[in-house]
Motif scaffolding. Sequence first.
Motif, short mmCIF file in Angstrom:
data_model
loop_
_atom_site.label_atom_id
_atom_site.label_comp_id
_atom_site.label_asym_id
_atom_site.label_seq_id
_atom_site.Cartn_x
_atom_site.Cartn_y
_atom_site.Cartn_z
N LEU A 18 -33.26 -87.23 7.89
CA LEU A 18 -32.68 -85.90 7.68
C LEU A 18 -31.71 -85.84 6.51
CD1 LEU A 18 -32.23 -84.69 11.37
CD2 LEU A 18 -34.23 -84.54 9.87
N PRO A 19 -30.83 -86.83 6.32
CA PRO A 19 -29.90 -86.72 5.19
C PRO A 19 -30.56 -86.86 3.82
CG PRO A 19 -29.10 -88.29 6.84
CD PRO A 19 -30.53 -88.01 7.14
N GLN A 20 -31.78 -87.37 3.78
CA GLN A 20 -32.39 -87.65 2.47
C GLN A 20 -33.56 -86.73 2.14
OE1 GLN A 20 -35.14 -91.30 2.60
NE2 GLN A 20 -33.68 -91.78 4.22
N THR A 21 -33.77 -85.67 2.93
CA THR A 21 -34.94 -84.82 2.70
C THR A 21 -34.57 -83.35 2.57
OG1 THR A 21 -35.28 -84.81 5.10
CG2 THR A 21 -36.64 -86.32 3.79
N ASP A 22 -35.24 -82.68 1.66
CA ASP A 22 -35.21 -81.23 1.54
C ASP A 22 -36.05 -80.62 2.64
OD1 ASP A 22 -34.77 -78.70 -0.18
OD2 ASP A 22 -36.95 -78.78 0.06
N VAL A 23 -35.84 -79.35 2.93
CA VAL A 23 -36.61 -78.67 3.96
C VAL A 23 -38.11 -78.74 3.67
CG1 VAL A 23 -36.31 -76.41 2.84
CG2 VAL A 23 -36.86 -76.55 5.28
N SER A 24 -38.51 -78.65 2.41
CA SER A 24 -39.93 -78.70 2.07
C SER A 24 -40.53 -80.06 2.42
CB SER A 24 -40.15 -78.38 0.60
OG SER A 24 -39.46 -79.29 -0.23
N THR A 25 -39.79 -81.13 2.20
CA THR A 25 -40.28 -82.47 2.54
C THR A 25 -40.35 -82.65 4.05
OG1 THR A 25 -39.35 -83.36 0.49
CG2 THR A 25 -39.87 -84.94 2.23
N ARG A 26 -39.43 -82.07 4.78
CA ARG A 26 -39.49 -82.13 6.24
C ARG A 26 -40.76 -81.45 6.75
NH1 ARG A 26 -33.14 -80.51 7.35
NH2 ARG A 26 -32.23 -82.39 6.38
N TYR A 27 -41.06 -80.30 6.17
CA TYR A 27 -42.31 -79.61 6.54
C TYR A 27 -43.52 -80.50 6.23
CZ TYR A 27 -39.70 -75.13 6.70
OH TYR A 27 -38.82 -74.11 6.98
N ALA A 28 -43.52 -81.11 5.04
CA ALA A 28 -44.65 -81.93 4.63
C ALA A 28 -44.82 -83.14 5.54
CB ALA A 28 -44.48 -82.37 3.17
N LEU A 29 -43.72 -83.77 5.91
CA LEU A 29 -43.80 -84.94 6.79
C LEU A 29 -44.35 -84.56 8.16
CD1 LEU A 29 -40.42 -86.63 5.83
CD2 LEU A 29 -42.69 -87.65 5.54
N ALA A 30 -43.89 -83.43 8.70
CA ALA A 30 -44.40 -82.99 10.00
C ALA A 30 -45.88 -82.66 9.92
CB ALA A 30 -43.61 -81.78 10.48
N ALA A 31 -46.28 -81.92 8.88
CA ALA A 31 -47.70 -81.58 8.72
C ALA A 31 -48.55 -82.83 8.55
CB ALA A 31 -47.88 -80.65 7.53
N ALA A 32 -48.04 -83.82 7.83
CA ALA A 32 -48.76 -85.09 7.66
C ALA A 32 -48.93 -85.80 9.00
CB ALA A 32 -48.03 -85.98 6.67
N ASP A 33 -47.87 -85.81 9.81
CA ASP A 33 -47.97 -86.44 11.13
C ASP A 33 -49.07 -85.78 11.96
OD1 ASP A 33 -45.92 -88.17 10.55
OD2 ASP A 33 -44.41 -87.15 11.77
N TRP A 34 -49.11 -84.44 11.93
CA TRP A 34 -50.11 -83.72 12.72
C TRP A 34 -51.52 -83.99 12.19
CZ3 TRP A 34 -46.75 -78.72 12.13
CH2 TRP A 34 -45.62 -78.86 12.94
N ALA A 35 -51.66 -84.04 10.88
CA ALA A 35 -52.97 -84.29 10.29
C ALA A 35 -53.47 -85.69 10.62
CB ALA A 35 -52.92 -84.08 8.77
N LEU A 36 -52.59 -86.68 10.52
CA LEU A 36 -52.98 -88.05 10.84
C LEU A 36 -53.36 -88.18 12.32
CD1 LEU A 36 -50.24 -89.89 8.78
CD2 LEU A 36 -52.71 -90.12 8.43
N ALA A 37 -52.59 -87.54 13.20
CA ALA A 37 -52.92 -87.58 14.62
C ALA A 37 -54.26 -86.90 14.89
CB ALA A 37 -51.81 -86.90 15.43
N ASP A 38 -54.50 -85.78 14.22
CA ASP A 38 -55.76 -85.06 14.38
C ASP A 38 -56.93 -85.92 13.94
OD1 ASP A 38 -57.47 -82.86 14.90
OD2 ASP A 38 -57.32 -82.19 12.81
N ALA A 39 -56.73 -86.70 12.89
CA ALA A 39 -57.80 -87.55 12.36
C ALA A 39 -57.94 -88.87 13.11
CB ALA A 39 -57.53 -87.84 10.88
N GLY A 40 -57.01 -89.14 14.03
CA GLY A 40 -57.06 -90.41 14.75
C GLY A 40 -56.66 -91.59 13.87
N LEU A 41 -55.74 -91.34 12.94
CA LEU A 41 -55.31 -92.39 12.03
C LEU A 41 -53.86 -92.80 12.28
CD1 LEU A 41 -56.96 -91.28 8.65
CD2 LEU A 41 -57.70 -93.07 10.24
N GLY A 42 -53.48 -92.80 13.53
CA GLY A 42 -52.14 -93.24 13.89
C GLY A 42 -52.07 -94.75 14.00
N PRO A 43 -51.04 -95.26 14.68
CA PRO A 43 -50.89 -96.71 14.87
C PRO A 43 -52.14 -97.32 15.50
CG PRO A 43 -48.90 -95.57 15.55
CD PRO A 43 -49.92 -94.50 15.26
N GLY A 44 -52.55 -98.47 14.99
CA GLY A 44 -53.75 -99.11 15.51
C GLY A 44 -55.04 -98.65 14.85
#
Length: 412
Positions: free
Chosen positions: A69-95
Amino acid sequence: MSTPTRTVVTGIGVVAPGGLGREEYWKALLTGRNGITAITRFDASRYPSRLAGQIQDFEAKEHLPSRLLPQTDVSTRYALAAADWALADAGLGPGSPLADYDVGVVTSTAQGGFDFTHREFHKLWSKGPEFVSVYESFAWFYAVNTGQISIRNGLRGPSAALVTEQAGGLDAIGHARRTVRAGTRAVLTGGVDSALDPWGFASQLAGGLVSTSTDPERAYLPFDADARGHVPGEGGAILITEDAASARERGAERIHGEIAGYAATFDPAPGSDRPSGLRRAAELALADAGLAPGDIDVVFADGAGRPEADRVEAEALRAVFGPRGVPVTAPKALTGRLAAGGGAADVATALLALRDQVIPHTAHTASVPEEYGLDLVVGQPREAALRSALVLARGRHGFNSAVVVTAADTHN
């Protein structure tokens, strides 16, 4: 000659006004939930425009670790969250069988970390340089979303950051497709933007393209006779693009569709008698996809919301498809123009439209000039048989980009 690698979409993450996450965003579009509201981030009463497409219900601490949180702009926070959701949707999480150099990151932002850097500038001017955050060295930068996503998820494949204003999201997706074709198994891609702090909003108003209407339902009217400008918004989408054979090999849970074609052109200099390059971008993208105009079932338009720009886009669509030759829509009327996030969000929307066989409507637009010759979807969503879609985006100073997406089973 070998057949080019097919590039499919296996994950979608959306963060946009009206809805967080793929399905909530899609529901907002189909039900006509308007994400354009009076600005609440700061006192905008003295600004000539006071409306924006704001994301209202995003709490960064609910989506990201506190150390970020201290090192990110709001736009980067949005991008990180969207990336997490996309990776989970694709089944590309841990493992996941894909890791490290198997996955690259290609994103676009047109505005960088506006909110973050302006807070630090204020500290510099009011308190002194010793109060400026050390993270100012990178949190403002156009490549920061690519970098932060890569670091957070351990993705070391070929990566890039592109800046082509409103066209950036499509250009990032096109570059990701090229990267997959060059041998990278998967690329996380898309665009996300936010500049709704006082300085960032003033910067957007400076171009003279923003509507001054105070009515959220009349401020942004793509292709309407009463169009007088657009409303700025924030957010965008992140997609997982992947080699089709690799996706099958690893047992991907779903294929949302294929990035079948891409092209980009540049407009001639102002005052030239040469035409806009938008028509050529559309035609080149169709040719790249191996499709004819009659194969396209819907166009997701750029929809600038200014008569002169809408007229140019309408001319290009008539030239490619003929008068009223294809249904056209601009669902961004409910979110505002999201800068680099807009094209990526439209690609996500197109894939969902192909999935559910329905075209989201262009909200609030009611009076389309007859000379435009458009079959604009207005009033309510339209059910239709959809196999392929063309997505268009135009950036300031001449950028034109086009992406063709096809349904998941079109080439099976």
